[in-house]
Design an enzyme around this catalytic site. Structure first.
Site, PDB file in Angstrom:
ATOM      1  N   PHE A  40      -2.371   8.119 -10.198  1.00 50.48           N
ATOM      2  CA  PHE A  40      -1.429   8.716  -8.908  1.00 50.48           C
ATOM      3  C   PHE A  40      -0.226   8.689  -9.501  1.00 50.48           C
ATOM      4  O   PHE A  40       0.242   7.516 -10.039  1.00 50.48           O
ATOM      5  CB  PHE A  40      -1.456   8.198  -7.789  1.00 50.48           C
ATOM      6  CG  PHE A  40      -0.390   8.409  -6.761  1.00 50.48           C
ATOM      7  CD1 PHE A  40      -0.852   9.570  -5.950  1.00 50.48           C
ATOM      8  CD2 PHE A  40       0.736   7.895  -6.544  1.00 50.48           C
ATOM      9  CE1 PHE A  40       0.006  10.030  -5.022  1.00 50.48           C
ATOM     10  CE2 PHE A  40       1.511   8.499  -5.723  1.00 50.48           C
ATOM     11  CZ  PHE A  40       1.466   9.668  -5.122  1.00 50.48           C
ATOM     12  N   ASP A  78       2.801   4.581 -16.582  1.00 49.98           N
ATOM     13  CA  ASP A  78       3.142   4.570 -15.261  1.00 49.98           C
ATOM     14  C   ASP A  78       2.991   2.982 -14.548  1.00 49.98           C
ATOM     15  O   ASP A  78       1.850   2.873 -14.349  1.00 49.98           O
ATOM     16  CB  ASP A  78       2.559   5.641 -14.550  1.00 49.98           C
ATOM     17  CG  ASP A  78       3.276   5.650 -13.255  1.00 49.98           C
ATOM     18  OD1 ASP A  78       3.806   4.794 -12.535  1.00 49.98           O
ATOM     19  OD2 ASP A  78       2.859   6.663 -12.385  1.00 49.98           O
ATOM     20  N   LYS A 126       8.828   1.238  -7.260  1.00 52.61           N
ATOM     21  CA  LYS A 126       8.712   0.361  -6.294  1.00 52.61           C
ATOM     22  C   LYS A 126       9.263  -1.044  -6.346  1.00 52.61           C
ATOM     23  O   LYS A 126      10.274  -1.169  -5.515  1.00 52.61           O
ATOM     24  CB  LYS A 126       7.196   0.156  -6.391  1.00 52.61           C
ATOM     25  CG  LYS A 126       6.255   1.414  -6.044  1.00 52.61           C
ATOM     26  CD  LYS A 126       4.798   1.263  -5.522  1.00 52.61           C
ATOM     27  CE  LYS A 126       4.391   2.518  -4.822  1.00 52.61           C
ATOM     28  NZ  LYS A 126       3.599   3.532  -5.668  1.00 52.61           N
TER      29      LYS A 126
HETATM   30  C1  LIG Z   1       3.797   4.816  -5.902  1.00 53.62           C
HETATM   31  C2  LIG Z   1       3.506   5.584  -7.140  1.00 53.62           C
HETATM   32  C3  LIG Z   1       4.370   6.503  -7.634  1.00 53.62           C
HETATM   33  C4  LIG Z   1       5.336   7.457  -6.751  1.00 53.62           C
HETATM   34  O1  LIG Z   1       6.224   6.661  -6.441  1.00 53.62           O
HETATM   35  P1  LIG Z   1       7.200   7.379  -5.174  1.00 53.62           P
HETATM   36  O2  LIG Z   1       8.304   6.296  -5.141  1.00 53.62           O
HETATM   37  O3  LIG Z   1       6.572   7.558  -4.032  1.00 53.62           O
HETATM   38  O4  LIG Z   1       7.565   8.775  -5.755  1.00 53.62           O
HETATM   39  C5  LIG Z   1       3.806   6.965  -8.863  1.00 53.62           C
HETATM   40  N1  LIG Z   1       3.202   6.354  -9.825  1.00 53.62           N
HETATM   41  C6  LIG Z   1       2.365   5.265  -9.156  1.00 53.62           C
HETATM   42  C7  LIG Z   1       1.535   4.645 -10.109  1.00 53.62           C
HETATM   43  C8  LIG Z   1       2.764   4.900  -7.918  1.00 53.62           C
HETATM   44  O5  LIG Z   1       2.016   3.771  -7.295  1.00 53.62           O
END
Ligand SMILES: *Cc1c(COP(=O)(O)O)cnc(C)c1O
Length: 396
Positions: A137, A222, A251
């Site tokens: 994701f 990421d 986050k």
């Molecule tokens: C939450 C998340 C995102 C996206 O972050 P947003 O602030 O919602 O755009 C991208 N990568 C990972 C691994 C995430 O957990």
């Protein structure tokens, strides 16, 4: 407004993209949340791995209030002391040289992927392929939903940006087969969060590093969900020692205040020339004050080490539940305070049963109970949540 009015007005005016629980939250303190009637809940979702310091941490609250009264926004056409302090501490805790600041996770990845495309273009015409993992994701913008290896996030948005390919997560041979000199980046989560809390072997990450080196591709991690202490190190890459070329974060970085960004090693700092990338709001003084306060508080309270210690305890307690309910709990996974309990069927009933006990947990990937509490969580709070999960599983 009464509770019903809040729900009705929201449903009337907000686009119907979220499936929400009928809970109207009013305020929080530490790991506790309170609804509009004053009922208390234990929060083991932390706004989806965001509220690293829990709710209403005085250091964060004061930093934001003071900065808001002083200067909230002034654009990146000028310097501010608080931005200098924020990027310095982010560089220090991440182990990287240079930082770009945006406002969300998707924007962080979007910027990192743009950097990779530009890097590839400089090296050779046609070096633009980007490899990501199945069940990953990476966000909801067109580039990042395309990078996300889950068709459900892509359906309806075609035509998608070109040049993306997906490989089975953890499968070294699959990654090797997909690699080539026309690849500009491999984008991976060092632990898949939303995809169900999957932890790869260190060897997989080492091989990904070696393949990127061989083909002169950027290795991007990421760490939007795994970063900022959550796994028991400042960033998850520090467990394996496999250092990416680009690290994305969001986050937890602002403790609840929206901020995202990415960090790069010095040798990639000049891929972007002035004007190549930017953001109006990114790195604004208010966000920087939040991030600086959040990271400073995490350091002062030694929360990275505490996350590691509490994570070991929490995981052991979840494994006891797995032993107790072997036909209901398939596996317990994760590291530090990102833990997943895979169930044998859909986990919605467990989430609802916990909510009845005033315990907030989340289910991801359909059947994985995801536990991502604030880093300040105590053993007593873990015990309450384990008891609620025990009760939920008994009835499951
Ligand atoms: C939450 C998340 C995102 C996206 O972050 P947003 O602030 O919602 O755009 C991208 N990568 C990972 C691994 C995430 O957990």
């Amino acid at each position: 407004m009464d509770i019903k009015t809040v729900v009705d007005e929201t449903e009337k005016y907000y686009l119907p993209v979220f499936g929400r629980y009928p809970l109207v939250l009013d305020h929080g303190k530490g790991c506790r949340l309170y609804d509009a009637e004053g009922n208390e809940y234990i929060d083991f979702l932390a706004g989806i791995a965001v509220n690293a310091l829990g709710h209403a941490h005085p250091v964060l609250v004061n930093a934001i209030a003071n900065q808001a009264a002083k200067l909230m926004h002034c654009s990146n056409l000028y310097y501010t002391e608080i931005q200098a302090k924020a990027v310095k501490v982010i560089a220090e805790v991440s182990g990287f040289d240079r930082v770009f600041l945006a406002n969300s996770g998707a924007e962080a990845n979007e910027g990192a992927l743009k950097l990779a495309r530009k890097y590839g273009k400089e090296k050779a015409e046609g070096k633009y392929r980007i490899i990501t993992a199945v069940h990953s994701f990476h966000g909801r913008t067109m580039m990042t939903l395309t990078a996300t290896g889950q068709p459900k996030y892509q359906h309806g948005y075609e035509p998608l940006p070109q040049g993306y390919e997906y490989v089975e997560y953890g499968d070294i041979a699959a990654l090797e087969a997909a690699m080539g000199d026309d690849v500009c980046a491999v984008l991976l989560e060092p632990i898949q969060g939303e995809g169900g809390v999957h932890v790869p072997s260190d060897e997989y990450l080492r091989q990904a590093r070696a393949l990127c080196d061989k083909h002169d591709a950027l290795l991007i991690f990421d760490e939007i969900q795994t970063g900022v202490g959550r796994t028991g190190k400042w960033f998850a890459y520090m467990h394996s020692g496999v250092k990416p070329d680009v690290l994305t974060f969001a986050k937890g970085i602002g403790g609840g205040f929206p901020m995202g960004g990415f960090a790069v090693a010095e040798k990639f700092a000049h891929v972007f020339k002035p004007g190549d990338h930017g953001s109006t709001f990114g790195g604004n003084p208010l966000a920087c004050a939040a991030a600086y306060a959040c990271l400073t508080a995490i350091k002062a309270e030694n929360l990275v080490d505490k996350a590691a210690v509490q994570g070991v305890y929490f995981k052991a307690e979840l494994e006891k539940l797995q032993k107790k309910y072997p036909d209901k709990v398939k596996e317990v996974r994760g590291r530090g305070l990102i833990l997943g309990m895979e169930l044998c069927k859909e986990g919605k009933a467990v989430v609802e049963s916990c909510l009845q006990e005033h315990v907030i947990v989340n289910c991801t990937a359909g059947n994985v109970i995801r536990l991502v509490p604030p880093l300040i969580v105590t053993k007593e709070e873990i015990d309450i949540v384990v008891a609620a999960l025990d009760k939920a599983l008994a009835a499951f």
